[in-house]
Design an enzyme around this catalytic site. Structure first.
Site, PDB file in Angstrom:
ATOM      1  CG  HIS A 201     -33.312   3.637  14.661  1.00 30.73           C
ATOM      2  ND1 HIS A 201     -34.139   4.615  15.145  1.00 30.73           N
ATOM      3  CD2 HIS A 201     -33.959   2.471  14.901  1.00 30.73           C
ATOM      4  CE1 HIS A 201     -35.217   4.081  15.656  1.00 30.73           C
ATOM      5  NE2 HIS A 201     -35.145   2.776  15.528  1.00 30.73           N
TER       6      HIS A 201
HETATM    7  C1  UD1 Z   1     -34.468  -2.570  16.498  1.00 31.12           C
HETATM    8  C2  UD1 Z   1     -35.952  -2.824  16.260  1.00 31.12           C
HETATM    9  C3  UD1 Z   1     -36.663  -1.519  15.983  1.00 31.12           C
HETATM   10  C4  UD1 Z   1     -36.399  -0.506  17.070  1.00 31.12           C
HETATM   11  C5  UD1 Z   1     -34.915  -0.384  17.348  1.00 31.12           C
HETATM   12  C6  UD1 Z   1     -34.672   0.472  18.539  1.00 31.12           C
HETATM   13  C7  UD1 Z   1     -36.493  -4.963  15.206  1.00 31.12           C
HETATM   14  C8  UD1 Z   1     -36.937  -5.597  13.947  1.00 31.12           C
HETATM   15  N1  UD1 Z   1     -36.165  -3.685  15.107  1.00 31.12           N
HETATM   16  O1  UD1 Z   1     -33.950  -2.005  15.322  1.00 31.12           O
HETATM   17  O2  UD1 Z   1     -38.059  -1.744  15.923  1.00 31.12           O
HETATM   18  O3  UD1 Z   1     -36.903   0.734  16.656  1.00 31.12           O
HETATM   19  O4  UD1 Z   1     -34.343  -1.685  17.599  1.00 31.12           O
HETATM   20  O5  UD1 Z   1     -33.393   1.021  18.542  1.00 31.12           O
HETATM   21  O6  UD1 Z   1     -36.445  -5.598  16.231  1.00 31.12           O
HETATM   22  N2  UD1 Z   1     -26.116  -2.871  16.386  1.00 31.12           N
HETATM   23  C9  UD1 Z   1     -24.929  -2.712  17.055  1.00 31.12           C
HETATM   24  N3  UD1 Z   1     -24.953  -2.729  18.419  1.00 31.12           N
HETATM   25  C10 UD1 Z   1     -26.082  -2.895  19.143  1.00 31.12           C
HETATM   26  C11 UD1 Z   1     -27.285  -3.065  18.455  1.00 31.12           C
HETATM   27  C12 UD1 Z   1     -27.293  -3.045  17.076  1.00 31.12           C
HETATM   28  O7  UD1 Z   1     -23.863  -2.562  16.448  1.00 31.12           O
HETATM   29  O8  UD1 Z   1     -26.028  -2.887  20.391  1.00 31.12           O
HETATM   30  C13 UD1 Z   1     -26.106  -2.828  14.902  1.00 31.12           C
HETATM   31  C14 UD1 Z   1     -25.819  -4.182  14.264  1.00 31.12           C
HETATM   32  O9  UD1 Z   1     -25.062  -3.946  13.105  1.00 31.12           O
HETATM   33  C15 UD1 Z   1     -27.205  -4.638  13.856  1.00 31.12           C
HETATM   34  C16 UD1 Z   1     -27.893  -3.330  13.519  1.00 31.12           C
HETATM   35  O10 UD1 Z   1     -27.381  -2.378  14.451  1.00 31.12           O
HETATM   36  O11 UD1 Z   1     -27.171  -5.511  12.759  1.00 31.12           O
HETATM   37  C17 UD1 Z   1     -29.401  -3.379  13.651  1.00 31.12           C
HETATM   38  O12 UD1 Z   1     -29.773  -3.878  14.929  1.00 31.12           O
HETATM   39  P1  UD1 Z   1     -31.191  -4.615  15.135  1.00 31.12           P
HETATM   40  O13 UD1 Z   1     -31.367  -4.929  16.550  1.00 31.12           O
HETATM   41  O14 UD1 Z   1     -31.325  -5.725  14.137  1.00 31.12           O
HETATM   42  O15 UD1 Z   1     -32.230  -3.553  14.649  1.00 31.12           O
HETATM   43  P2  UD1 Z   1     -32.399  -2.031  15.052  1.00 31.12           P
HETATM   44  O16 UD1 Z   1     -32.204  -1.202  13.835  1.00 31.12           O
HETATM   45  O17 UD1 Z   1     -31.625  -1.707  16.247  1.00 31.12           O
HETATM   46  N1  UDP Z   2     -32.850   7.443  22.953  1.00 33.71           N
HETATM   47  C1  UDP Z   2     -31.800   7.524  23.860  1.00 33.71           C
HETATM   48  N2  UDP Z   2     -30.540   7.783  23.387  1.00 33.71           N
HETATM   49  C2  UDP Z   2     -30.300   7.980  22.064  1.00 33.71           C
HETATM   50  C3  UDP Z   2     -31.377   7.900  21.155  1.00 33.71           C
HETATM   51  C4  UDP Z   2     -32.648   7.599  21.632  1.00 33.71           C
HETATM   52  O1  UDP Z   2     -32.006   7.372  25.065  1.00 33.71           O
HETATM   53  O2  UDP Z   2     -29.132   8.211  21.710  1.00 33.71           O
HETATM   54  C5  UDP Z   2     -34.187   7.123  23.461  1.00 33.71           C
HETATM   55  C6  UDP Z   2     -35.314   7.990  22.967  1.00 33.71           C
HETATM   56  O3  UDP Z   2     -35.424   9.180  23.734  1.00 33.71           O
HETATM   57  C7  UDP Z   2     -36.512   7.090  23.127  1.00 33.71           C
HETATM   58  C8  UDP Z   2     -35.947   5.737  22.797  1.00 33.71           C
HETATM   59  O4  UDP Z   2     -34.529   5.840  22.967  1.00 33.71           O
HETATM   60  O5  UDP Z   2     -36.942   7.066  24.475  1.00 33.71           O
HETATM   61  C9  UDP Z   2     -36.274   5.427  21.378  1.00 33.71           C
HETATM   62  O6  UDP Z   2     -35.540   4.366  20.929  1.00 33.71           O
HETATM   63  P1  UDP Z   2     -35.251   4.136  19.393  1.00 33.71           P
HETATM   64  O7  UDP Z   2     -35.320   5.421  18.654  1.00 33.71           O
HETATM   65  O8  UDP Z   2     -34.012   3.355  19.338  1.00 33.71           O
HETATM   66  O9  UDP Z   2     -36.430   3.162  18.974  1.00 33.71           O
HETATM   67  P2  UDP Z   2     -37.954   3.346  18.549  1.00 33.71           P
HETATM   68  O10 UDP Z   2     -38.632   4.224  19.519  1.00 33.71           O
HETATM   69  O11 UDP Z   2     -37.973   3.891  17.152  1.00 33.71           O
HETATM   70  O12 UDP Z   2     -38.461   1.960  18.574  1.00 33.71           O
END
Ligand code: UD1
Ligand code: UDP
Length: 362
Positions: A201
């Site tokens: 992601h």
């Molecule tokens: C964010 C964090 C990242 C973290 C991740 C955990 C920042 C800069 N990034 O990244 O550090 O690793 O969360 O998962 O804060 N979206 C949905 N539904 C949701 C959430 C997101 O559709 O519930 C989609 C939207 O299109 C959105 C995109 O995912 O634009 C990215 O979401 P965003 O929260 O901006 O960043 P993440 O990639 O989730």
């Molecule tokens: N995770 C989860 N369901 C999923 C994918 C990830 O519960 O479908 C958990 C994972 O085990 C870890 C956390 O989400 O505990 C990590 O989140 P993510 O990968 O979104 O973010 P990051 O750690 O890179 O910030």
């Protein structure tokens, strides 16, 4: 005596769970503010429900947007709730835009702040999380680190040692808690018996078509079932870049919606190995005794890289690609055992963090 947690993203809900559980045990009044950065049911509500976290006091419904948009919207809304509730202490988690927004807002309101998961550095400021962590660490008064390397990182940046607390990792606490509770066999019924677990992601791996193609090329070479709970960001980008049919043609790929944490722990414990770009999952791989191929050229968890739990997959280096494939092959042949390190504390990080909370309140 009120303590405010600020969360907004999937990994933060998991980090909050053990801290909130410990605070409830000690009857400390907590206010949980959800910025709303993650909002799909399986990116948000499921974690509150399954992990027994109280419903957020407020959801600020910030939603998705650019970095500046999410951070700025969260700051405006957080300033209002922090002023309204006037907490004695704010707890922030990890390194997302929600963390950054809370750090800036609480600092300017002069509210004592604890940063949980402080001190991580990958030494690459092009990485958005790195910018967030540096700001959060330098603005917080109490820095709770998951490992000892993070303590050294903070000292090297000149942060006063009195502010630094090696508490261990709340994610290790929650992994142990959930691993002892879940009914793995129920979750695993729908998956093949043997599989590799993958998550994908990060911005660096989804915002470029070329980069996504490299990852798709790589997983096509892995002739083995891969369970991939797909982050909504990646799902959207696969469609946007026209990779849908290629993904569908890969009969080894088992794509699901994002799963809850109990299911994730089951998947982690039962997989052959993990391919991921997740900061959290790359570390949990070692908790589950599995090796991890990390899909970013970033120095994530140096102790796990050094001890062989994590192999960085650098697509620019043919040797790195070859070694990653060899590790996967070895894992498939059950040659996956390594000595477990003791890097992330004793599974009681939340207790130590709440001791600090009590010290602030008193
Ligand atoms: C964010 C964090 C990242 C973290 C991740 C955990 C920042 C800069 N990034 O990244 O550090 O690793 O969360 O998962 O804060 N979206 C949905 N539904 C949701 C959430 C997101 O559709 O519930 C989609 C939207 O299109 C959105 C995109 O995912 O634009 C990215 O979401 P965003 O929260 O901006 O960043 P993440 O990639 O989730
Ligand atoms: N995770 C989860 N369901 C999923 C994918 C990830 O519960 O479908 C958990 C994972 O085990 C870890 C956390 O989400 O505990 C990590 O989140 P993510 O990968 O979104 O973010 P990051 O750690 O890179 O910030």
């Amino acid at each position: 005596m009120k303590v405010m947690h600020v969360v907004g993203n999937r990994p933060q809900f998991i980090k909050l769970a053990p801290v909130s559980r410990e605070m409830r045990k000690r009857n400390i009044e907590e206010i949980i503010i959800h910025t709303g950065q993650h909002y799909d049911k399986n990116m948000s509500d499921i974690f509150f429900e399954e992990l027994g976290i109280p419903k957020p006091t407020r959801n600020l419904n910030v939603g998705s947007g650019s970095h500046a948009q999410t951070t700025a919207k969260a700051m405006i809304a957080l300033e209002e709730v922090m002023t309204e509730y006037n907490p004695q202490c704010v707890i922030i988690y990890g390194d997302t835009n929600s963390t950054l927004a809370a750090a800036l807002t609480a600092a300017k309101l002069c509210i004592p702040m604890i940063h949980v998961e402080a001190g991580i550095r990958t030494n690459n400021k092009k990485n958005p999380e790195e910018c967030n962590r540096i700001v959060a660490d330098h603005l917080s008064g109490y820095l709770c680190t998951p490992d000892r390397i993070s303590v050294d990182n903070l000292k090297q940046e000149g942060i006063d040692e009195k502010k630094i607390h090696f508490t261990g990792d709340v994610m290790f606490d929650e992994f142990l808690y959930c691993a002892s509770q879940e009914n793995a066999s129920e979750y695993l019924k729908k998956y093949p018996k043997d599989y590799i677990l993958m998550t994908w992601h990060r911005q660096e791996n989804t915002d470029s078509r070329e980069r996504m193609e490299k990852i798709i090329d790589f997983i096509e070479q892995v002739k083995y079932p891969i369970v991939l709970p797909l982050h909504p960001r990646t799902k959207k980008k696969i469609v946007e870049y026209g990779f849908e049919s290629r993904i569908q043609k890969n009969s080894n790929l088992i794509i699901t919606e994002p799963v809850g944490y109990l299911e994730m722990v089951s998947l982690l414990k039962n997989c052959k190995c993990i391919i991921t770009d997740s900061g959290g999952a790359s570390k949990e791989a070692s908790f589950a005794g599995k090796r991890c191929i990390f899909l970013l050229d970033l120095e994530v968890w140096p102790e796990l890289i050094e001890s062989g739990w994590i192999q960085i997959l650098n697509f620019k280096d043919a040797n790195s690609v070859k070694t990653s494939m060899e590790i996967i092959s070895a894992a498939l042949n059950s040659d996956n055992k390594k000595d477990k390190g003791d890097f992330f504390g004793d599974g009681n990080a939340a207790e130590k963090i709440v001791d600090i909370v009590e010290m602030i309140l008193n």
